[in-house]
Design a protein around this motif. Structure first.
Motif, mmCIF file in Angstrom:
data_model
loop_
_atom_site.group_PDB
_atom_site.id
_atom_site.type_symbol
_atom_site.label_atom_id
_atom_site.label_comp_id
_atom_site.label_asym_id
_atom_site.label_seq_id
_atom_site.Cartn_x
_atom_site.Cartn_y
_atom_site.Cartn_z
ATOM 1 N N ARG A 158 0.846 -1.199 0.000
ATOM 2 C CA ARG A 158 0.000 0.000 0.000
ATOM 3 C C ARG A 158 0.876 1.241 0.000
ATOM 4 N N GLU A 159 0.345 2.295 -0.589
ATOM 5 C CA GLU A 159 0.998 3.594 -0.588
ATOM 6 C C GLU A 159 0.043 4.572 0.065
ATOM 7 N N ASN A 160 0.322 4.890 1.303
ATOM 8 C CA ASN A 160 -0.612 5.710 2.074
ATOM 9 C C ASN A 160 -0.764 7.116 1.504
ATOM 10 N N LEU A 161 0.311 7.667 0.952
ATOM 11 C CA LEU A 161 0.220 9.027 0.406
ATOM 12 C C LEU A 161 -0.660 9.071 -0.845
ATOM 13 N N LYS A 162 -0.753 7.936 -1.542
ATOM 14 C CA LYS A 162 -1.567 7.879 -2.757
ATOM 15 C C LYS A 162 -2.912 7.203 -2.530
ATOM 16 N N SER A 163 -3.128 6.722 -1.302
ATOM 17 C CA SER A 163 -4.376 6.015 -0.968
ATOM 18 C C SER A 163 -4.650 4.869 -1.933
ATOM 19 N N THR A 164 -3.615 4.086 -2.160
ATOM 20 C CA THR A 164 -3.774 2.942 -3.051
ATOM 21 C C THR A 164 -3.214 1.679 -2.401
ATOM 22 N N VAL A 165 -3.787 0.579 -2.786
ATOM 23 C CA VAL A 165 -3.283 -0.721 -2.376
ATOM 24 C C VAL A 165 -3.115 -1.549 -3.640
ATOM 25 N N SER A 166 -2.060 -2.332 -3.684
ATOM 26 C CA SER A 166 -1.746 -3.111 -4.877
ATOM 27 C C SER A 166 -1.614 -4.586 -4.541
ATOM 28 N N LEU A 167 -1.785 -5.387 -5.560
ATOM 29 C CA LEU A 167 -1.577 -6.825 -5.455
ATOM 30 C C LEU A 167 -0.712 -7.258 -6.634
ATOM 31 N N GLN A 168 0.474 -7.717 -6.336
ATOM 32 C CA GLN A 168 1.381 -8.253 -7.350
ATOM 33 C C GLN A 168 1.213 -9.771 -7.384
ATOM 34 N N ILE A 169 0.965 -10.308 -8.558
ATOM 35 C CA ILE A 169 0.825 -11.749 -8.705
ATOM 36 C C ILE A 169 1.889 -12.224 -9.677
ATOM 37 N N ASP A 170 2.730 -13.108 -9.232
ATOM 38 C CA ASP A 170 3.812 -13.642 -10.061
ATOM 39 C C ASP A 170 3.555 -15.108 -10.411
ATOM 40 N N ARG A 171 4.200 -15.548 -11.471
ATOM 41 C CA ARG A 171 4.097 -16.951 -11.907
ATOM 42 C C ARG A 171 2.631 -17.385 -11.957
ATOM 43 N N LEU A 172 1.861 -16.633 -12.688
ATOM 44 C CA LEU A 172 0.426 -16.873 -12.760
ATOM 45 C C LEU A 172 0.105 -18.277 -13.239
ATOM 46 N N LYS A 173 -0.942 -18.831 -12.644
ATOM 47 C CA LYS A 173 -1.410 -20.162 -12.980
ATOM 48 C C LYS A 173 -2.844 -20.080 -13.505
ATOM 49 N N LEU A 174 -3.248 -21.129 -14.203
ATOM 50 C CA LEU A 174 -4.618 -21.161 -14.703
ATOM 51 C C LEU A 174 -5.618 -20.978 -13.565
ATOM 52 N N GLY A 175 -5.287 -21.523 -12.415
ATOM 53 C CA GLY A 175 -6.177 -21.445 -11.258
ATOM 54 C C GLY A 175 -6.273 -20.072 -10.635
ATOM 55 N N ASP A 176 -5.483 -19.130 -11.120
ATOM 56 C CA ASP A 176 -5.576 -17.758 -10.620
ATOM 57 C C ASP A 176 -6.676 -16.981 -11.322
ATOM 58 N N THR A 177 -7.285 -17.591 -12.333
ATOM 59 C CA THR A 177 -8.401 -16.930 -13.019
ATOM 60 C C THR A 177 -9.522 -16.656 -12.030
ATOM 61 N N ALA A 178 -9.896 -15.395 -11.904
ATOM 62 C CA ALA A 178 -10.895 -14.992 -10.925
ATOM 63 C C ALA A 178 -11.172 -13.503 -11.073
ATOM 64 N N VAL A 179 -12.207 -13.065 -10.389
ATOM 65 C CA VAL A 179 -12.411 -11.636 -10.206
ATOM 66 C C VAL A 179 -11.739 -11.270 -8.888
ATOM 67 N N TYR A 180 -10.906 -10.254 -8.923
ATOM 68 C CA TYR A 180 -10.153 -9.832 -7.748
ATOM 69 C C TYR A 180 -10.788 -8.560 -7.183
ATOM 70 N N TYR A 181 -11.041 -8.622 -5.887
ATOM 71 C CA TYR A 181 -11.731 -7.523 -5.200
ATOM 72 C C TYR A 181 -10.833 -6.914 -4.124
ATOM 73 N N CYS A 182 -10.980 -5.635 -3.975
ATOM 74 C CA CYS A 182 -10.323 -4.891 -2.922
ATOM 75 C C CYS A 182 -11.354 -4.618 -1.823
ATOM 76 N N ARG A 183 -10.935 -4.711 -0.578
ATOM 77 C CA ARG A 183 -11.828 -4.417 0.551
ATOM 78 C C ARG A 183 -11.136 -3.491 1.527
ATOM 79 N N ALA A 184 -11.881 -2.520 2.021
ATOM 80 C CA ALA A 184 -11.411 -1.625 3.074
ATOM 81 C C ALA A 184 -12.209 -1.924 4.331
ATOM 82 N N GLN A 185 -11.507 -2.178 5.418
ATOM 83 C CA GLN A 185 -12.153 -2.509 6.696
ATOM 84 C C GLN A 185 -11.771 -1.471 7.727
#
Length: 115
Positions: free
Chosen positions: A71-98
């Motif tokens: 996350r970058e607090n100054l930019k109010s962003t959160v990121s997800l890096q996914i490496d070595r992607l697999k077929l099973g990574d196919t999905a809808v990816y959601y961000c949640r703020a709690q």
């Protein structure tokens, strides 16, 4: 009102990498724990990992190693890096703020891993 907008999804080949982003607005970003979830077709939504304001991250055991939440607090962003992607990574990816006002979700970004 907290709003979350994910981006960065798309079609990628197995073995590739992808970086998803989530832009937060409407409140103080640092007051929220941020998390990434994913939902594959026909499956329940599952936690990938989360990150607190102090940058402490936790991951679902099966997601350790190829997934990195940041996350970058100054930019109010959160990121997800996914490496070595697999077929099973196919999905809808959601961000949640709690936070103290409850949980807020983005609309999701689609990731399709295909040769």
């Amino acid at each position: 009102q907290v709003q979350l907008v994910e981006s960065g999804g798309g079609l990628v080949q197995p073995g590739g990498s992808l970086r998803l982003s989530c832009e937060f607005s409407g409140s103080n970003f640092r007051h929220y724990a941020m998390a990434w979830f994913r939902q594959a077709p026909g499956e329940q939504r599952e936690l990938v990992g989360d990150i607190l304001d102090d940058m402490i991250t936790t991951y679902t055991e099966s997601k350790k190693g190829r997934f990195t939440v940041s996350r970058e607090n100054l930019k109010s962003t959160v990121s997800l890096q996914i490496d070595r992607l697999k077929l099973g990574d196919t999905a809808v990816y959601y961000c949640r703020a709690q936070g103290f006002r409850g949980a807020f979700w983005g609309q999701g970004t689609q990731v399709i891993v295909s040769a």
